[in-house]
Design an enzyme around this catalytic site. Structure first.
Site, PDB file in Angstrom:
ATOM      1  CG  ASP A 479      -2.120  -0.588   1.167  1.00  0.00           C
ATOM      2  OD1 ASP A 479      -2.365  -1.116   0.086  1.00  0.00           O
ATOM      3  OD2 ASP A 479      -2.930  -0.551   2.114  1.00  0.00           O
ATOM      4  CG  ASP A 800      -4.339   0.385   5.523  1.00  0.00           C
ATOM      5  OD1 ASP A 800      -5.032   0.007   4.559  1.00  0.00           O
ATOM      6  OD2 ASP A 800      -3.852   1.527   5.585  1.00  0.00           O
ATOM      7  CG  ASP A 804      -6.205  -3.644   1.837  1.00  0.00           C
ATOM      8  OD1 ASP A 804      -6.513  -3.457   0.653  1.00  0.00           O
ATOM      9  OD2 ASP A 804      -5.715  -2.763   2.558  1.00  0.00           O
TER      10      ASP A 804
END
Length: 1178
Positions: A479, A800, A804
């Site tokens: 990310d 997070d 996800d």
């Protein structure tokens, strides 16, 4: 979930004294609080409208329920300690008592189940029994011939029991060491669990203040704030909610998200996930009384009953011949490894069987290689020991009954049997030595040690094998926000009133109308849990709490010298008319409020390109709306948004819209509501790159790992950050695309994803922007399933958000963020990064590679010992009727030294040099050609020395020969020298084993590992004690200083010989094949499994000793076969290699097919259910 199971539980519980006690207190509860534990429990079983009706009937409304529970829906509990204590006493604590850990004795019992140990125990017991038997009369001595010759020498007959006793004693040592290891491992695992539990906090309102409480401290009557991404810690009733959607699949199994609202379905259950929206609930049941708790209690009870049943039906099949035991072993392993019965129970065998046969995650690379190696080793060991016994028995029989033509006399039987037992013990000794007993131990120690140390490097490992898999990672999909960047958002540019300000303007320069709208819009249209607090330390940065993007916008309000809190106090959360919360589809958030004149105003904020598309007006330089045409939009994108994005800023647009009071708009028609907006401003928010990230990414690239950035941000922002991080370098050939383009490239006309299309995209892809969670999952799956590269890619993913989850689960290793991560992401992950920092991932790679290397080091040491010991025992037994290394000595070398060697070699700290090589990948053999060269090289040296000592040692040292000693004769100095030299050579070879890539300096960094040094010196000291004072039990004769010097000198020869071996280039030794290699055929295709096949998590499987027993039992040989074949056939090594290749594959295929006897679920299934992949070979 229907109510029946829970009502059954009620019935169940009424039997327990727990329930009886509650019944007695029932009256007092109702007196203290307006409702009792049982009332609340039965309330929580209802769903939907039933629940609403019940609440209205019993309590009037939600206010009434809160009053009965003595709490306030807005202010929460007062938080007086006495009151909280009372609530805990009456309604229980929010804890589910853990299952009782296994006691030390249970672990000892499990360690005793090891097949080799059982065989040794039986042999030792028989030996003991026979040593106490004295044949009647004296004439037997002559008539039984040489069988008893020398048995009475020096009254040694009485000492016959020592060998048996010594074997038993060493078995006890091994069992205690194993049990202690398991015990400490379980303790560590529990510590880890409790740490994970302590870290979970939840937002609760107490005394009108919102505070973060550890989940265990929540009590009935607390008002909890629930928001997107939470895992609900207790059961409760919703008081007020905005657009709340819950995923209840963990309880009901239904995958659709359930919409919750105070007037239609207010029941929130523990263990479910908030997928959208926010709200407040009053807690009504905690711990064992919550829905999850009830299920846990049932499971606990179920497991105990199962165990009782199993205990009754366990016959002690000890007297089974050796072969039968080992054949059975596969079956035993199968029984050992059946999955825990599923919660529903009563499922058909068939379904269980199907479930078991689908592996959920592939076995980790190391596990696969070790299993393969273990099976190969096992077969050879068994073969050797069987041959040894047969040769000894035949030799004895032919000599006594054929050559000397003695009759078998009944009174001689015990003496003969004593001989046969001795042969049997020698055979077992060969088997014990062949098996690398220390291997499972080395793996466990190495993993446990790494996991403990990784905690210090901010990696909280949830699944043990993730640590080792990480060492093989070839790709990391990361990310951007929070991982590569600091996640401290600050507004640095804005466009307001037709002016683009490169830094935040002075409030006076902004049109007052625009300023008011801006401040109101940001203050109201953001989660009220998001705040900016004063810094913890003097002169520090203000603390950002809640959603970081919103914090950036609130920071803008403060920079414009205004305050958001008074506006929020004026319009509290209850007064918000309607909230459209942020989710990954909308990419925006809107809040509607009712103005004093009865009309409505909606404030919106979101990604600039999305909101601007919906704007028809924009505020001009005096704060009045002017028409905003498509032409203006394009210009705005070019002049404002792209320049901001190219500076690496995230652009957010803030807008509003007014609605008339009459007719009230249809709020559910989202598309019409979110249109015709008036744009107020576009803000550029900066999220600076973490200072240590560029360096970490460079290390990854050097280590052969590709880093890809997957983000929801705008493509220009993403590219700018990727360049700052060093993910992409200008002038390279790479792809930066957004989600739309990605989907266009990978889907065919029908919209289905095609692997060939993904294969064209992923190798060059470095940045995927504006990606949805599904894109992330598709990318990860595409890379993992790709067959275009010769190595299967091992992918790590960081995430997070709640969305996800799927990608984290699919990846080989999922990293969740410890600080910013939602509970859902943490549940799906393998490792939690406690500092949310990308550089911690690099440390995880280093530790993972270190685990792999540690185990290779241990194997190199262990297999050298095994090869030498087996050949010595085998040839010695066949030529001199007696193994030069006695059973007890073998056990000392094999079990005790191995245990310590595994400890010494498994705790080598990692070095930066580990990151300078490419990942090993799945197809590289566990034992590389360099290691094979070392094993055979040192093996040859040791064998030459030992055979020289065995056959001409007595002449060299001028002592009595120890060969052909009769039964029970005292230990000879000759054999003691052989034993001592053997141990010294192992000791110095342990230092050689520290390096596996053919390095010259084996002492490098040796003092950085105090464990290693202390173990080497410790073993040396114990060896001195054994030789000088071991006496009869260890078959040792004390040696003088000169002979000791010779032994040590021959040992040091190992180090010199190691240098000689290092100079031989591998290219000369083509015939050395690696062992324990996973070929392409062994790669089972990974199947997408229904979520219901949640396998038992790895750490728990580690605790169930199934796997270790399996390794122990089956862990037996490959290298040995090579050597044996060579010695038997006398052909070149190439021949042996080919022979071995053939024999191991055929025997393996038979092994897998034969064991599918109906009495056990076939071996392959049970092995798979334990996460062991069964390896079919061509």
């Amino acid at each position: 979930m229907s109510t029946s199971p829970t009502t059954d539980i009620m019935g169940d519980m009424s039997n327990s004294d727990f329930y009886a006690k509650n019944q007695r207190n029932e009256g007092n509860h109702a007196a203290v609080f307006g409702c009792s534990l049982m009332e609340l429990r039965s309330l929580m079983e209802l769903r939907g409208t039933e629940a609403v009706v019940k609440i209205q009937e019993d309590y009037g409304d939600l206010e009434g329920l809160c009053t009965r529970l003595k709490t306030s829906p807005t202010e929460g509990l007062a938080g007086a300690p006495a009151d909280l204590e009372k609530r805990r006493e009456i309604f229980g604590k929010n804890l589910i008592p853990p299952k009782k850990p296994k006691t030390f004795l249970q672990l000892v019992w499990e360690a005793l189940q090891d097949v080799t140990l059982i065989i040794l125990e039986i042999a030792a017991l028989i030996s003991l029994g026979l040593s106490f038997y004295h044949p009647p009369g004296d004439n037997t001595a002559e008539s039984c011939g040489e069988a008893s010759a020398g048995a009475e020498d020096e009254g040694e007959a009485e000492a016959g029991w020592i060998e048996g006793a010594a074997i038993l004693l060493s078995v006890v040592c091994v069992v205690l060491v194993t049990a202690f290891n398991d015990w400490s491992k379980e303790k560590q695992f529990r510590g880890l669990q409790s740490r994970i539990e302590q870290e979970q906090k939840f937002q609760v309102v107490r005394g009108s203040q919102v505070i973060q409480l550890p989940v265990a401290d929540i009590v009935v009557g607390d008002i909890a704030q629930v928001k997107y991404g939470d895992l609900l810690p207790a059961d409760g009733v919703l008081i007020q909610g905005n657009d709340l959607k819950i995923d209840e699949s963990s309880l009901t199994g239904e995958s659709d998200h359930v919409r919750k609202s105070a007037d239609k379905d207010p029941m929130l259950l523990s263990g479910t996930h908030v997928m959208e929206g926010s709200g407040r609930m009053v807690v009504t049941a905690v711990g064992v009384n919550s829905q999850t708790g009830i299920i846990f209690t049932l499971l606990g009870a179920g497991v105990e009953e199962e165990e009782k049943k199993e205990k009754k039906g366990m016959p002690l099949c000890l007297y089974i011949s050796l072969l039968y035991l080992l054949k059975k072993q596969d079956g035993a392993a199968a029984m050992e490894m059946q999955p825990l019965k599923s919660a529903e129970g009563g499922e058909t065998e068939e379904r269980e069987r199907k479930k078991a046969s689908i592996p959920k995650k592939e076995k980790s690379v190391l596990q696969g290689k070790l299993t393969k190696l273990a099976v190969q080793i096992g077969k050879a060991g068994l073969l050797m020991s069987a041959i040894t016994v047969i040769i000894l028995v035949l030799n004895f029989a032919i000599e006594n009954f054929v050559i000397d033509k003695r009759p078998w006399l009944p009174e001689c039987t015990p003496i003969y049997i004593q001989y046969f037992v001795k042969f049997f013990i020698i055979g077992v000794t060969v088997l014990v030595v062949a098996v690398p007993e220390g291997l499972p131990l080395a793996v466990t120690i190495s993993l446990a040690y790494s996991v403990k140390k990784m905690m210090k490097d901010n990696n909280l490992v949830r699944h043990l094998d993730a640590c080792e898999t990480m060492g093989n990672a070839t790709a990391i999909c990361s990310d951007k926000t929070g991982t590569l960047t600091t996640n401290r958002m600050t507004a640095v540019q804005c466009y307001i009133g037709d002016v683009h300000y490169k830094e935040i303007p002075d409030p006076g320069a902004v049109p007052p109308k625009s300023l008011d709208l801006l401040v109101n819009s940001i203050s109201v249209n953001s989660a009220y849990t998001t705040k900016i607090l004063p810094p913890d330390k003097e002169g520090g940065l203000p603390k950002q709490v809640g959603n970081k993007t919103e914090c950036g916008l609130l920071g803008l309000v403060l920079d414009l010298k205004r305050d958001y809190q008074p506006i929020r106090n004026q319009i509290p959360e209850e007064k918000l008319y309607k909230v459209y919360t942020f989710n990954s589809v909308r990419k925006s958030m809107s809040t509607v409020i009712k103005l004093p004149d009865g009309s409505f105003r909606m404030y919106s904020k979101g990604a600039s390109e999305i909101i601007l598309k919906k704007c028809s007006h924009i505020l001009n330089e005096v704060g009045e709306p002017r028409v905003f045409r498509p032409r203006d939009k394009d210009e705005m994108v070019k002049k404002v948004i792209e320049p901001m994005a190219c500076d690496g800023l995230r652009t957010i647009c803030v807008a509003y819209r007014d609605f008339p009071a009459d007719p009230e708009p249809s709020w559910d028609d989202e598309n019409n509501i979110l249109s015709e907006l008036v744009a107020i401003t576009v803000v550029g928010i900066e999220d600076p790159v973490r200072p240590e990230v560029p360096d970490a990414i460079q290390k990854c690239q050097r280590a052969g790992i590709t880093v890809r950035m997957v983000t929801g941000d705008n493509i220009n922002t993403a590219r700018a950050i990727a360049i700052k991080c060093g993910i992409i370098h200008p002038g390279e050939d790479f792809l930066c695309i957004d989600g739309k383009e990605f989907n266009r490239r990978i889907r065919n006309e029908k919209g289905e994803v095609e692997q060939e299309r993904i294969d064209k995209v992923w190798p060059k892809l470095r940045v995927l922007a504006r990606s949805s969670p599904t894109d992330k999952h598709t990318l990860v799956k595409g890379i993992i399933d790709s067959t275009m590269v010769d190595q299967r890619q091992v992918v790590a993913v960081t995430g997070d958000g709640t969305n996800d989850g799927p990608a984290l689960k699919k990846a080989d290793v999922g990293f969740a963020m410890g600080i910013a991560g939602t509970d859902v992401a943490k549940e799906a992950s393998d490792i939690i990064l406690t500092d949310d920092n990308f550089s911690s991932i690099v440390k995880a790679v280093m530790w993972g590679r270190n685990v792999y290397d540690s185990i290779s080091k241990f194997l190199q040491f262990q297999l050298t010992v095994n090869v030498v010991a087996v050949i010595v025992a085998f040839t010695g037994a066949c030529i001199t009727q007696d193994s030069p290394l006695k059973a007890v000595q073998m056990l000392w070398v094999n079990l005790i030294m191995d245990t310590f060697a595994s400890l010494a070699l498994a705790t080598e700290p990692p070095t930066e040099s580990l990151l300078k090589r490419k990942p090993y990948g799945r197809n590289k053999p566990l034992i590389s050609s360099t290691m094979t060269k070392n094993i055979f090289g040192h093996g040859v040296y040791q064998l030459v020395i030992i055979f020289t000592l065995l056959f001409v040692g007595e002449k060299i040292f001028d002592i009595d020969s120890g060969r052909n000693a009769p039964l029970h004769s005292p230990p000879s100095e000759h054999y003691t020298i052989i034993f001592n030299t053997f141990v010294m050579m192992q000791l110095f070879n342990e230092i050689n084993a520290r390096k596996i890539h053919g390095e010259r300096n084996v002492f490098e960094g040796i003092f950085r590992n105090p464990i290693f040094c202390s173990i080497v010196f410790g073993t040396f000291a114990v060896q001195i004690v054994i030789v000088q004072f071991g006496g009869k039990p260890f078959s040792c004769h004390p040696l003088d200083i000169e002979k000791w010097m010779w032994c040590v000198f021959l040992g040091i020869g190992e180090l010199i010989w190691g240098q000689v071996i290092a100079t031989i280039p591998n290219s000369r030794l083509r015939f050395l094949r690696g062992a324990g290699q996973l070929s392409q055929k062994d790669e089972l295709p990974e199947e997408d499994v229904n979520e219901e096949n949640e396998e038992i998590d790895h750490a728990e499987r580690e605790l169930r000793r199934g796997q270790i027993l399996w390794f122990r039992g089956l862990n037996r040989i490959q290298t040995q076969i090579e050597v044996v074949n060579t010695f038997k056939s006398g052909t070149s090594f190439q021949g042996a290699g080919a022979l071995r290749r053939q024999s191991s594959t055929t025997s393996q295929t038979q092994d897998v097919t034969n064991v599918s006897s109906p009495s056990h679920v076939s071996l392959s299934n049970s092995a798979r259910s334990a996460g062991l992949r069964v390896i079919p070979t061509a």
